[in-house]
Design a protein around this motif. Structure first.
Motif, short mmCIF file in Angstrom:
data_model
loop_
_atom_site.label_atom_id
_atom_site.label_comp_id
_atom_site.label_asym_id
_atom_site.label_seq_id
_atom_site.Cartn_x
_atom_site.Cartn_y
_atom_site.Cartn_z
N SER A 169 0.83 -1.21 0.00
CA SER A 169 0.00 0.00 0.00
C SER A 169 0.87 1.26 0.00
CB SER A 169 -0.91 0.02 1.24
OG SER A 169 -1.72 -1.13 1.29
N ASP A 170 0.31 2.33 -0.57
CA ASP A 170 0.99 3.63 -0.50
C ASP A 170 0.95 4.14 0.94
OD1 ASP A 170 1.67 3.95 -3.23
OD2 ASP A 170 -0.40 4.57 -3.69
N ARG A 171 2.02 4.82 1.33
CA ARG A 171 2.08 5.45 2.64
C ARG A 171 2.52 6.91 2.45
NH1 ARG A 171 -0.71 1.99 4.15
NH2 ARG A 171 -0.41 0.49 5.86
N PRO A 172 2.30 7.77 3.43
CA PRO A 172 2.68 9.18 3.27
C PRO A 172 4.18 9.35 2.99
CG PRO A 172 1.28 8.89 5.20
CD PRO A 172 1.63 7.53 4.72
N TYR A 173 4.99 8.43 3.50
CA TYR A 173 6.44 8.55 3.39
C TYR A 173 7.06 7.71 2.28
CZ TYR A 173 5.55 4.53 6.40
OH TYR A 173 5.05 3.36 6.92
N ARG A 174 6.25 6.89 1.55
CA ARG A 174 6.79 6.09 0.45
C ARG A 174 5.68 5.56 -0.42
NH1 ARG A 174 4.85 1.35 1.14
NH2 ARG A 174 4.80 0.29 3.18
N ALA A 175 6.04 5.20 -1.66
CA ALA A 175 5.07 4.57 -2.57
C ALA A 175 4.99 3.08 -2.27
CB ALA A 175 5.52 4.81 -4.01
N ALA A 176 3.94 2.44 -2.75
CA ALA A 176 3.77 1.00 -2.54
C ALA A 176 4.91 0.21 -3.19
CB ALA A 176 2.43 0.55 -3.11
N LEU A 177 5.30 -0.88 -2.54
CA LEU A 177 6.31 -1.77 -3.11
C LEU A 177 5.66 -2.69 -4.15
CD1 LEU A 177 7.70 -0.75 -0.49
CD2 LEU A 177 8.73 -3.01 -0.26
N SER A 178 6.46 -3.20 -5.07
CA SER A 178 5.96 -4.16 -6.05
C SER A 178 5.84 -5.54 -5.41
CB SER A 178 6.90 -4.23 -7.25
OG SER A 178 8.13 -4.82 -6.87
N VAL A 179 5.14 -6.44 -6.08
CA VAL A 179 5.00 -7.81 -5.58
C VAL A 179 6.37 -8.47 -5.43
CG1 VAL A 179 4.17 -10.12 -6.18
CG2 VAL A 179 2.65 -8.16 -6.42
N ASP A 180 7.24 -8.27 -6.40
CA ASP A 180 8.59 -8.87 -6.33
C ASP A 180 9.39 -8.32 -5.15
OD1 ASP A 180 8.10 -10.43 -8.53
OD2 ASP A 180 9.03 -9.04 -9.96
N GLN A 181 9.26 -7.02 -4.91
CA GLN A 181 9.98 -6.42 -3.78
C GLN A 181 9.47 -6.96 -2.45
OE1 GLN A 181 9.14 -2.32 -4.92
NE2 GLN A 181 11.32 -1.92 -5.21
N ALA A 213 8.05 -9.89 -1.99
CA ALA A 213 8.51 -11.28 -1.92
C ALA A 213 9.94 -11.35 -1.39
CB ALA A 213 8.41 -11.95 -3.29
N GLU A 214 10.80 -10.47 -1.89
CA GLU A 214 12.20 -10.44 -1.43
C GLU A 214 12.28 -10.07 0.04
OE1 GLU A 214 14.37 -7.77 -3.88
OE2 GLU A 214 14.08 -8.94 -5.74
N GLU A 215 11.44 -9.12 0.45
CA GLU A 215 11.49 -8.64 1.83
C GLU A 215 11.02 -9.70 2.83
OE1 GLU A 215 12.26 -5.92 4.94
OE2 GLU A 215 12.93 -6.07 2.85
N ILE A 216 9.91 -10.37 2.53
CA ILE A 216 9.43 -11.37 3.49
C ILE A 216 10.35 -12.59 3.50
CG2 ILE A 216 7.04 -10.59 3.32
CD1 ILE A 216 6.40 -13.05 1.64
N GLN A 217 11.00 -12.88 2.38
CA GLN A 217 11.99 -13.96 2.35
C GLN A 217 13.19 -13.59 3.22
OE1 GLN A 217 12.11 -17.26 0.46
NE2 GLN A 217 13.39 -17.22 2.29
N ARG A 218 13.62 -12.33 3.14
CA ARG A 218 14.75 -11.85 3.94
C ARG A 218 14.43 -11.90 5.44
NH1 ARG A 218 16.53 -7.30 6.38
NH2 ARG A 218 14.61 -6.14 5.90
N CYS A 219 13.17 -11.63 5.79
CA CYS A 219 12.78 -11.57 7.20
C CYS A 219 12.24 -12.90 7.74
CB CYS A 219 11.75 -10.47 7.41
SG CYS A 219 12.37 -8.82 7.06
N ALA A 220 12.21 -13.94 6.89
CA ALA A 220 11.75 -15.25 7.34
C ALA A 220 12.70 -15.79 8.41
CB ALA A 220 11.67 -16.22 6.17
N GLY A 221 12.16 -16.18 9.54
CA GLY A 221 12.98 -16.69 10.63
C GLY A 221 13.35 -15.63 11.64
N SER A 222 13.25 -14.36 11.27
CA SER A 222 13.52 -13.28 12.21
C SER A 222 12.20 -12.60 12.60
CB SER A 222 14.50 -12.26 11.62
OG SER A 222 14.02 -11.75 10.38
N GLN A 223 11.57 -11.96 11.62
CA GLN A 223 10.27 -11.32 11.90
C GLN A 223 9.10 -12.27 11.68
OE1 GLN A 223 9.73 -7.66 9.78
NE2 GLN A 223 7.71 -7.26 10.64
N PHE A 224 9.20 -13.12 10.65
CA PHE A 224 8.07 -13.96 10.25
C PHE A 224 8.37 -15.45 10.42
CE2 PHE A 224 8.05 -10.32 7.10
CZ PHE A 224 7.12 -9.56 7.81
#
Length: 333
Positions: free
Chosen positions: A276-288, A290-301
């Motif tokens: 989603s769009d936020r006041p401080y940044r535009a929405a991320l793409s689906v690929d971005q 995917a990369e982020e939740i993969q990076r945070c798997a085991g730490s945040q998620f």
């Protein structure tokens, strides 16, 4: 709709045909005492309910593009409980046949009247649950009107949580509780103490961060006053900001100590925020995302839930929800 009626009739015909085949294959005969055909009747019931559940599963696989096994697990229930319920209810048909054989129409009335009363009670309960769900949605929407950037967020998170819970093969009851917890995960923000912080467009101060972090506990305390809500719903709301590595809040739970409802909501909440769009940044793409939740798997998620999300089309469905919400309303002429 006509196509639904056609599918229901076709499904019933197929299930009855398989049931009749099983009955005759097990030596069932017509015109003989019912007690001499009990084994054949049991075979008929098993064949009927199994065929019916497989047919329903195939329909939902085609309609929702889910995997067959995940849908079948949902339809059959944990440990095949729904088949067991069907088999336990099947003697009603046997009793109806026996009463008709002995008392004719009077025998049928004896069994139909209690069934109608049970059905009326069940429908009344369903209508009450739907009314409560609608009331909760209105309440959540009222909270989100404070911030146009999060409008529709809780409803999207609840839909996404339901989809993931189904993919995980959880029971229907548990899926329903996770969906409700996801809908209510930010309910604590209804307190006026959060109003100014929610509307703020600048970076939050340390004190404001401390205050906003209390919304999870506040929400759980609010829901505890509603005795109709299951404990798992309340826990899902309380712990939806716990991190898999134990660095979250409010209780610092880690790994599988965190209720599965909260682990699912944590991921869904983050996915919807990133897409989603936020006041401080535009929405991320689906690929971005995917990369982020993969990076945070085991730490945040939870890495197991992340794997399920990345294996299917969950992110695409989440992005589609946001696109649909952003479309302008079209007024007819």
């Amino acid at each position: 709709a006509a196509w639904k009626a056609f599918l229901n009739v076709s499904q019933s015909i197929i299930a009855i045909a398989f049931g009749a085949w099983a009955y005759e294959s097990l030596g069932g005969t017509h015109g003989t005492p019912l007690e001499s055909n009990l084994v054949a009747f049991f075979g008929l019931a098993v064949a009927f309910f199994t065929t019916n559940m497989i047919s329903v599963s195939i329909f939902f696989v085609i309609r929702n593009k889910n995997t067959f096994l995940s849908v079948l697990r949902q339809v059959v229930g944990p440990g095949g409980i729904n088949i067991v319920y069907g088999l336990l209810a099947s003697p009603i048909a046997l009793i109806a046949a026996f009463l008709y054989d002995k008392l004719y129409v009077g025998g049928i009335l004896l069994i139909i009247l209690p069934i109608f009363l049970i059905r009326y009670s069940y429908l009344s309960k369903i209508q009450l649950q739907q009314s409560n769900q609608d009331l909760l949605k209105v309440l959540v929407k009222t909270i989100e009107t404070r911030d146009p950037y999060t409008s529709g967020h809780s409803l999207r998170v609840s839909r996404l949580a339901r989809f993931i819970a189904l993919e995980l093969g959880l029971s229907a009851r548990r899926v329903e509780m996770i969906e409700t917890a996801a809908l209510l995960h930010d309910i604590g923000k209804i307190d006026s103490v959060y109003a100014e912080i929610i509307r703020k467009r600048d970076r939050l101060t340390d004190e404001e961060h401390r205050v906003i972090k209390t919304h999870a506990v506040k929400g759980a305390e609010l829901l505890q006053s509603l005795t109709s809500l299951p404990e798992e719903v309340i826990k899902g709301v309380r712990h939806h900001h716990e991190r898999y590595d134990g660095k979250g809040y409010p209780d610092g739970l880690a790994g599988k100590e965190i209720p599965i409802s909260a682990r699912i909501i944590m991921l869904c909440d983050s996915i919807d925020a990133m897409l989603s769009d936020r006041p401080y940044r535009a929405a991320l793409s689906v690929d971005q995302v995917a990369e982020e939740i993969q990076r945070c798997a085991g730490s945040q998620f939870d890495p197991d839930i992340v794997a399920v999300v990345l294996r299917g089309e969950t992110l695409e469905k989440a992005a589609a929800q946001i696109r649909e919400a952003s479309l302008p309303d079209v007024v007819g002429v």
